[in-house]
Enzyme design. Sequence first.
Site, mmCIF file in Angstrom:
data_model
loop_
_atom_site.group_PDB
_atom_site.id
_atom_site.type_symbol
_atom_site.label_atom_id
_atom_site.label_comp_id
_atom_site.label_asym_id
_atom_site.label_seq_id
_atom_site.Cartn_x
_atom_site.Cartn_y
_atom_site.Cartn_z
ATOM 1 N N ARG A 270 0.852 -1.191 0.000
ATOM 2 C CA ARG A 270 0.000 0.000 0.000
ATOM 3 C C ARG A 270 0.889 1.242 0.000
ATOM 4 O O ARG A 270 1.952 1.269 0.612
ATOM 5 C CB ARG A 270 -0.920 0.016 1.227
ATOM 6 C CG ARG A 270 -2.083 -0.974 1.160
ATOM 7 C CD ARG A 270 -3.092 -0.546 0.106
ATOM 8 N NE ARG A 270 -4.261 -1.422 0.066
ATOM 9 C CZ ARG A 270 -4.404 -2.461 -0.717
ATOM 10 N NH1 ARG A 270 -3.407 -2.818 -1.536
ATOM 11 N NH2 ARG A 270 -5.507 -3.172 -0.714
ATOM 12 N N HIS B 226 -0.370 0.118 -10.102
ATOM 13 C CA HIS B 226 -1.058 -0.825 -9.204
ATOM 14 C C HIS B 226 -1.483 -2.067 -9.989
ATOM 15 O O HIS B 226 -2.649 -2.480 -9.979
ATOM 16 C CB HIS B 226 -2.268 -0.179 -8.541
ATOM 17 C CG HIS B 226 -2.647 -0.859 -7.246
ATOM 18 N ND1 HIS B 226 -3.155 -0.182 -6.160
ATOM 19 C CD2 HIS B 226 -2.582 -2.163 -6.856
ATOM 20 C CE1 HIS B 226 -3.399 -1.029 -5.177
ATOM 21 N NE2 HIS B 226 -3.061 -2.246 -5.582
#
Length: 306
Positions: A221, A269
């Site tokens: 993250r 991502h």
Amino acid sequence: MKISFCCTDTKTEPWLQGLQAALPEANISVWQPGAPVADYAVVWAPPQQFLDEQPTLKALFNIGAGVDALLQLELPPGCRVVRLDDAGMAVQMTEYVCHAVIRHFRELGETEAAMRRGEWIYRKPQLRQNFPVGVMGLGVLGERVARALTQFEFPVNGWSRSPKSVDGVHTFHGESGLDDFLAASRVLVNLLPLTPETENILDQRRLSRLRPGGYVINVARGAHLVDQDLIALLDSGHLAGAALDVFRTEPLPPAHPFWKHPAITLTPHASARTLRDETIAQIAGKIAAMERGEAVAGIVDPVRGY
């Protein structure tokens, strides 16, 4: 049995068709405000209103690996959060990390740049024993990555909150073992869950513990990493580079300094994407098991956050 589907920014029809085929006896529908209460929910980034209107949910099934955003919401009492065990993401994550480690170790970026300049240059091979790789987080994904890296004969370290044993991996655990783990690693791979305890864990003090010429790979993250601290350590020369797949704000804002930093490789991502068919099969299997009163894997501890 009623199942509500509430997944933001997700094409609903293939999911509904797959879930209905796997659970033909279930009544499955896309949530709309004011919809009847359901027994189970399949979610991704649901609004608080959805949870407020579903006070009797038995379980929420998250279609992504991370549950940090979900745990920030107020959940119905007694509702269990169930994360994916793998659903095809582990092999993708392993591919991505091994590629990033090998690309850095073999200096392939520099080689490609030289070839684009028309320069035929051999680079002196580096020694693997000088490139110990540290994997932070030894869950399903982290353990798979650590095991794979040993196959390339890198020294591999692993760190987790509680003691774990992984063949071929030198493991550390707990706060007391974190500094030693970092000092023993030159390449750092972050695969930790995001919790209040792990937010900003990759700051200047900890990243400075890496061996000189360190390399950071963040696939967990964006909030784990203190952006300005990474840039400062890159500019000072203590860190040689970074491969970043996750960011505090996504998409990454156009003015963010990561875009133009020469030592940072960016991807959107994409290190491990949810595979729909595998995810549906896993969720359907767990719902069926829960209906039979059986235990299922992947139930999140709300205190630990994973």
